[in-house]
Design a protein around this motif. Structure first.
Motif, PDB file in Angstrom:
ATOM      1  N   MET A   1      16.548  -3.161   9.107  1.00 24.50           N
ATOM      2  CA  MET A   1      15.978  -4.280   8.656  1.00 24.50           C
ATOM      3  C   MET A   1      14.507  -3.856   8.107  1.00 24.50           C
ATOM      4  O   MET A   1      14.146  -4.348   7.154  1.00 24.50           O
ATOM      5  CB  MET A   1      15.672  -5.336   9.713  1.00 24.50           C
ATOM      6  CG  MET A   1      16.833  -6.074  10.246  1.00 24.50           C
ATOM      7  SD  MET A   1      18.010  -6.638   9.079  1.00 24.50           S
ATOM      8  CE  MET A   1      17.211  -8.052   8.366  1.00 24.50           C
ATOM      9  N   THR A   2      14.086  -2.473   8.517  1.00 19.79           N
ATOM     10  CA  THR A   2      12.928  -2.214   7.887  1.00 19.79           C
ATOM     11  C   THR A   2      13.272  -1.680   6.473  1.00 19.79           C
ATOM     12  O   THR A   2      12.238  -2.023   5.585  1.00 19.79           O
ATOM     13  CB  THR A   2      12.211  -0.825   8.659  1.00 19.79           C
ATOM     14  OG1 THR A   2      11.890  -1.590   9.926  1.00 19.79           O
ATOM     15  CG2 THR A   2      11.209  -0.160   8.045  1.00 19.79           C
ATOM     16  N   LEU A   3      14.431  -1.135   6.555  1.00 15.72           N
ATOM     17  CA  LEU A   3      14.933  -0.734   5.113  1.00 15.72           C
ATOM     18  C   LEU A   3      15.061  -1.791   4.148  1.00 15.72           C
ATOM     19  O   LEU A   3      14.603  -1.907   3.025  1.00 15.72           O
ATOM     20  CB  LEU A   3      16.122   0.172   5.319  1.00 15.72           C
ATOM     21  CG  LEU A   3      16.465   1.430   4.421  1.00 15.72           C
ATOM     22  CD1 LEU A   3      15.509   2.436   4.577  1.00 15.72           C
ATOM     23  CD2 LEU A   3      17.735   2.001   4.447  1.00 15.72           C
ATOM     24  N   VAL A   4      15.716  -2.927   5.023  1.00 19.96           N
ATOM     25  CA  VAL A   4      16.074  -4.065   4.153  1.00 19.96           C
ATOM     26  C   VAL A   4      14.711  -4.600   3.607  1.00 19.96           C
ATOM     27  O   VAL A   4      14.416  -5.084   2.485  1.00 19.96           O
ATOM     28  CB  VAL A   4      16.699  -4.980   5.022  1.00 19.96           C
ATOM     29  CG1 VAL A   4      16.855  -6.472   4.449  1.00 19.96           C
ATOM     30  CG2 VAL A   4      18.173  -4.706   5.217  1.00 19.96           C
ATOM     31  N   TRP A   5      13.553  -4.727   4.505  1.00 21.94           N
ATOM     32  CA  TRP A   5      12.358  -5.360   3.978  1.00 21.94           C
ATOM     33  C   TRP A   5      11.547  -4.393   3.041  1.00 21.94           C
ATOM     34  O   TRP A   5      10.859  -4.962   2.242  1.00 21.94           O
ATOM     35  CB  TRP A   5      11.607  -5.864   5.112  1.00 21.94           C
ATOM     36  CG  TRP A   5      11.956  -6.893   5.686  1.00 21.94           C
ATOM     37  CD1 TRP A   5      12.639  -7.348   6.973  1.00 21.94           C
ATOM     38  CD2 TRP A   5      11.802  -8.376   5.281  1.00 21.94           C
ATOM     39  NE1 TRP A   5      12.894  -8.825   7.022  1.00 21.94           N
ATOM     40  CE2 TRP A   5      12.520  -9.040   6.081  1.00 21.94           C
ATOM     41  CE3 TRP A   5      11.092  -8.625   4.175  1.00 21.94           C
ATOM     42  CZ2 TRP A   5      12.588 -10.591   5.614  1.00 21.94           C
ATOM     43  CZ3 TRP A   5      11.220 -10.219   3.723  1.00 21.94           C
ATOM     44  CH2 TRP A   5      12.135 -11.105   4.392  1.00 21.94           C
ATOM     45  N   LEU A   6      11.820  -3.313   3.164  1.00 23.12           N
ATOM     46  CA  LEU A   6      11.056  -2.322   2.240  1.00 23.12           C
ATOM     47  C   LEU A   6      11.755  -2.902   0.796  1.00 23.12           C
ATOM     48  O   LEU A   6      11.080  -2.929  -0.413  1.00 23.12           O
ATOM     49  CB  LEU A   6      11.248  -0.937   2.357  1.00 23.12           C
ATOM     50  CG  LEU A   6      10.760  -0.227   3.449  1.00 23.12           C
ATOM     51  CD1 LEU A   6      11.085   1.105   3.789  1.00 23.12           C
ATOM     52  CD2 LEU A   6       9.141  -0.056   3.034  1.00 23.12           C
ATOM     53  N   LYS A   7      12.959  -2.983   0.854  1.00 21.19           N
ATOM     54  CA  LYS A   7      13.526  -3.248  -0.674  1.00 21.19           C
ATOM     55  C   LYS A   7      13.368  -4.661  -1.109  1.00 21.19           C
ATOM     56  O   LYS A   7      12.863  -4.886  -2.190  1.00 21.19           O
ATOM     57  CB  LYS A   7      15.022  -3.106  -0.451  1.00 21.19           C
ATOM     58  CG  LYS A   7      16.096  -3.634  -1.677  1.00 21.19           C
ATOM     59  CD  LYS A   7      16.401  -2.417  -2.354  1.00 21.19           C
ATOM     60  CE  LYS A   7      17.126  -2.825  -3.549  1.00 21.19           C
ATOM     61  NZ  LYS A   7      18.631  -3.438  -3.472  1.00 21.19           N
ATOM     62  N   ARG A   8      13.437  -5.479  -0.053  1.00 20.79           N
ATOM     63  CA  ARG A   8      13.272  -6.897  -0.575  1.00 20.79           C
ATOM     64  C   ARG A   8      11.706  -7.137  -1.068  1.00 20.79           C
ATOM     65  O   ARG A   8      11.284  -7.845  -1.911  1.00 20.79           O
ATOM     66  CB  ARG A   8      13.294  -7.882   0.921  1.00 20.79           C
ATOM     67  CG  ARG A   8      14.685  -8.301   1.058  1.00 20.79           C
ATOM     68  CD  ARG A   8      14.745  -9.143   2.190  1.00 20.79           C
ATOM     69  NE  ARG A   8      16.026  -9.492   2.752  1.00 20.79           N
ATOM     70  CZ  ARG A   8      16.488  -9.887   3.939  1.00 20.79           C
ATOM     71  NH1 ARG A   8      15.456 -10.249   4.645  1.00 20.79           N
ATOM     72  NH2 ARG A   8      17.592 -10.004   4.317  1.00 20.79           N
ATOM     73  N   ALA A   9      10.721  -6.398  -0.324  1.00 15.08           N
ATOM     74  CA  ALA A   9       9.444  -6.616  -0.620  1.00 15.08           C
ATOM     75  C   ALA A   9       8.700  -5.579  -1.714  1.00 15.08           C
ATOM     76  O   ALA A   9       7.759  -5.503  -2.374  1.00 15.08           O
ATOM     77  CB  ALA A   9       8.526  -6.373   0.588  1.00 15.08           C
ATOM     78  N   ASN A  10       9.802  -5.045  -2.461  1.00 18.95           N
ATOM     79  CA  ASN A  10       9.534  -3.783  -3.501  1.00 18.95           C
ATOM     80  C   ASN A  10       8.558  -3.173  -3.331  1.00 18.95           C
ATOM     81  O   ASN A  10       7.642  -2.844  -4.127  1.00 18.95           O
ATOM     82  CB  ASN A  10       9.195  -5.118  -4.855  1.00 18.95           C
ATOM     83  CG  ASN A  10      10.692  -5.286  -5.525  1.00 18.95           C
ATOM     84  OD1 ASN A  10      11.454  -4.875  -5.622  1.00 18.95           O
ATOM     85  ND2 ASN A  10      10.590  -6.757  -5.960  1.00 18.95           N
ATOM     86  N   VAL A  11       8.458  -2.545  -2.050  1.00 15.17           N
ATOM     87  CA  VAL A  11       7.469  -1.943  -1.733  1.00 15.17           C
ATOM     88  C   VAL A  11       7.529  -0.285  -2.549  1.00 15.17           C
ATOM     89  O   VAL A  11       8.752   0.320  -2.577  1.00 15.17           O
ATOM     90  CB  VAL A  11       7.413  -1.193  -0.363  1.00 15.17           C
ATOM     91  CG1 VAL A  11       6.380  -0.507   0.137  1.00 15.17           C
ATOM     92  CG2 VAL A  11       7.340  -2.474   0.528  1.00 15.17           C
ATOM     93  N   PRO A  12       6.697   0.216  -3.482  1.00 12.32           N
ATOM     94  CA  PRO A  12       6.927   1.342  -4.120  1.00 12.32           C
ATOM     95  C   PRO A  12       6.509   2.444  -3.143  1.00 12.32           C
ATOM     96  O   PRO A  12       5.869   2.394  -2.566  1.00 12.32           O
ATOM     97  CB  PRO A  12       5.587   1.323  -5.144  1.00 12.32           C
ATOM     98  CG  PRO A  12       4.755   0.168  -4.607  1.00 12.32           C
ATOM     99  CD  PRO A  12       5.411  -0.767  -3.685  1.00 12.32           C
TER     100      PRO A  12
END
Ligand SMILES: [Zn+2]
Length: 480
Positions: free
Chosen positions: A159-170
Motif C-alpha cells: 500500500m505504500t507503493l500504491v500511495w506513492l503512486k496515488r499521491a503523485n510523489v516525485p
C-alpha cells in the motif's frame, strides 16, 4: 582505594557516549503524508490484509505464486505493473518498481517481505477466527497466520507503493517492492532473487522484518521500537558418534550412544562469555536518556552497563541469546534404532547462532576442541552463515525511528541485533543496508500470538504502520 576515589574512577571510566545527531527531517516532503486521509487508508489496507490472509501460503509447501498474484492484482488496480518470477513450480517472487521521476540520485530503496507463512494447526484456533479466515473481530483485530509474520508488513509495503503512486510523489530514486517465497524454510525465494536478479535491483537500502514496537519492554509505560540492524549468523551441524554395533543387553563402553552423550555433556558445559554488540549499548543509551534518573545514567554508559546490566542480561534466555554465541541441540538421529540394538552411529542435530565477529569456522573449531577427548566424533556442517550488520547512522534508519516515535515522550526507537535470521542476511553481502522494522506497536500478549494459534494484528496498527512506513519512505525518496 577509598570509596570516593573508587567512585570518581567509575565516573571517569564511564563517560556517557556522545553519538552524532540523527539526520534531520527533510523539509518540504511532509505535505505528501499530510494530504492523505489515514483513517480511510487504514480501513482499505485492513480489508486488503484480510483478503491476503485468506490466501493459503503455508510453507511447506509454500504455493507463494498465489500470494504474489494477490499483491499483483492489488497493485494493478492502481496501474502498477509487477513481475512474478518463479523459483520453483507454483512458487514465485513478486517484484514491482516505481521509477525515479528524473535521473535517480540514489540507489533504489526496497521494501522486502516474505509471502510464505509457517503452518497452523487449524483445529486449535478459535472457530470463527481461524488461520485462513482473515476475520476482523469486534475489537478491530484482523486474524490469520501471517498477520504479524509477515503478511501485515507485506501488505503495508504494497500500500505504500500504491500511495506513492496515488499521491503523485516525485521520486529521486526507484522504490521497489519485493515479496519473496520460502523465507520460513530455506530462503529459496531470496536466494533466487539475490543470485539471478540483484544486478537489476541493486537495492541501496531496504526494510524487512526483524524488529517491532514493544510496549513495556524494559519499563512500564515505555514503548521501544526496536529496529534490527544486525542478525546473528547460523551454524547448523550434525554431530555424529560412531562405535561398534551390538546388543542392548550387553553394555560395553565406547558404543556410539555413550560417546554421543559424553560429547553432548562437553558441549552443554560450555560457558560462552557475554559480548555486548554496539547496537545494544546504543539502544540502552537511548532508553536511558529518555528514562533519566540513576537507571538512565547507568544505561547511557557502556562501562556501567558492563558492570551492572550484563549479569541481568545473562540471567534470561532471550537476552542471553542476544549477547552470546549459542548452541542448542534440536534433535537426534540413530541408524537402525530399536530398543535392544546399539546402533553403529547416532547423531545429534545442533543449531548454533553466532554474533558478529565469530565465523562459523571459529565456532566449529571451539566445539571440536571441547569434544577432542571423546573418540569417534565427527561433525558435518549443513549450513554456515556468518552474522552481518548495517550501520544505524543512515537516513532511512533515522526516518523509520523518527516516524515510529513521532512527538511521543513515552516511546523510543533504537538499533538491535536480532538473534534469529531473516532474508536481510542475504541482502547485506550484496551491498544493501538492511533494517528490520515492522512498524506495529504490540503488547507482550499480542507479540506472543506470532506463530501461535491466535495470530492477529489490530486495524489501528495497520493504519499507523502504513502511515509510518509511507512517511519514512517519502523522507528518503521524494523530491522536495
Ligand atoms: Zn518472518
Amino acid at each position: 582505594m577509598t570509596l570516593r576515589l573508587a567512585l570518581s574512577a567509575v565516573l571517569v571510566l564511564s563517560c556517557a557516549t556522545t553519538p552524532p545527531p540523527p539526520t534531520p527531517a527533510p523539509a518540504g516532503v511532509e505535505k505528501f503524508g499530510n494530504a492523505i486521509d489515514w483513517a480511510k487508508a487504514g480501513d482499505e489496507a485492513s480489508q486488503a490484509l484480510s483478503g491476503y490472509l485468506q490466501v493459503d501460503t503455508f510453507n511447506p509447501p509454500g504455493n507463494e505464486t498465489r500470494g504474489a498474484q494477490y499483491l499483483a492484482d492489488l497493485l494493478s488496480k492502481d496501474g502498477i505493473v509487477s513481475e512474478l518470477v518463479e523459483f520453483a513450480p507454483g512458487r514465485s517472487n513478486l517484484i514491482a518498481r516505481l521509477k525515479a521521476t528524473g535521473a535517480p540520485t540514489e540507489k533504489p530503496l526496497c521494501l522486502l517481505s516474505h509471502l510464505d507463512v509457517v503452518p497452523a494447526e487449524t483445529e486449535l484456533w478459535p472457530k470463527e477466527t481461524g488461520p485462513l479466515s482473515g476475520a476482523i473481530d469486534g475489537d478491530g483485530f484482523i486474524w490469520g497466520r501471517g498477520a504479524l509474520d509477515m503478511k501485515g508488513m507485506g501488505l503495508i509495503e504494497t500500500m505504500t507503493l500504491v500511495w506513492l503512486k496515488r499521491a503523485n510523489v516525485p521520486l529521486r530514486r526507484d522504490v521497489i517492492l519485493l515479496a519473496v517465497g520460502d523465507e520460513e524454510v530455506d530462503n529459496l525465494g531470496m536466494k533466487h532473487l539475490v543470485e539471478k536478479q540483484w544486478d537489476q535491483l541493486d537495492c541501496g537500502v531496504l526494510v524487512n522484518e526483524g524488529g517491532l514496537g514493544i510496549k513495556n519492554l524494559l519499563f512500564e509505560g515505555q514503548t521501544v521500537f526496536a529496529i534490527s540492524v544486525a542478525e546473528k549468523g547460523a551454524l547448523w551441524i550434525k554431530m555424529k558418534a560412531s562405535g561398534e554395533a551390538g546388543h542392548g543387553s550387553t553394555p560395553v563402553p565406547q558404543r556410539a550412544p555413550t560417546r554421543l552423550i559424553r560429547a553432548m555433556q562437553a558441549i552443554s558445559g560450555r560457558q560462552p562469555p557475554p559480548q555486548i554488540h554496539a547496537s545494544l549499548y546504543e539502544l540502552l543509551r537511548r532508553i536511558g536518556e529518555q528514562k533519566g534518573g540513576v537507571t538512565g545514567f547507568i544505561m547511557q554508559r557502556p562501562t556501567l552497563v558492563n558492570w551492572f546490566v550484563t549479569g541481568k542480561l545473562m540471567a534470561k534466555p532471550p537476552t542471553r541469546a542476544g549477547i552470546t554465541n549459542t548452541c542448542q541441540v534440536t534433535g537426534f538421529d540413530g541408524k537402525g534404532s530399536a530398543p535392544n540394538v546399539i546402533p553403529s552411529q547416532v547423531t545429534a542435530i545442533i543449531d548454533c547462532r553466532l554474533l558478529p565477529g565469530t565465523t562459523p569456522e571459529m565456532l566449529l573449531a571451539e566445539l571440536k576442541e571441547l569434544v577432542k577427548d571423546v573418540e569417534g566424533i565427527e561433525f558435518e556442517v549443513s549450513n554456515g552463515d556468518a552474522a552481518n550488520e548495517s550501520t544505524w547512522e543512515d537516513p532511512f534508519f533515522d526516518a523509520l525511528a523518527r516516524h515510529a516515535v513521532g512527538t511521543r515522550t513515552d516511546a523510543i526507537a533504537g538499533p538491535v541485533l536480532s538473534p534469529g535470521y531473516t532474508d536481510s542476511l542475504l541482502a547485506r553481502p550484496k551491498g544493501a543496508r538492511a533494517y528490520g522494522m515492522v512498524p506495529f506497536e504490540l503488547s507482550q500478549e499480542e507479540l506472543a500470538t506470532m506463530h501461535g494459534r491466535n495470530e492477529r494484528v489490530s486495524k489501528q496498527n495497520v493504519t499507523k504502520g502504513l502511515e509510518v512506513l509511507f512517511r519514512a519512505v517519502v523522507d528518503v525518496s521524494a523530491v522536495p
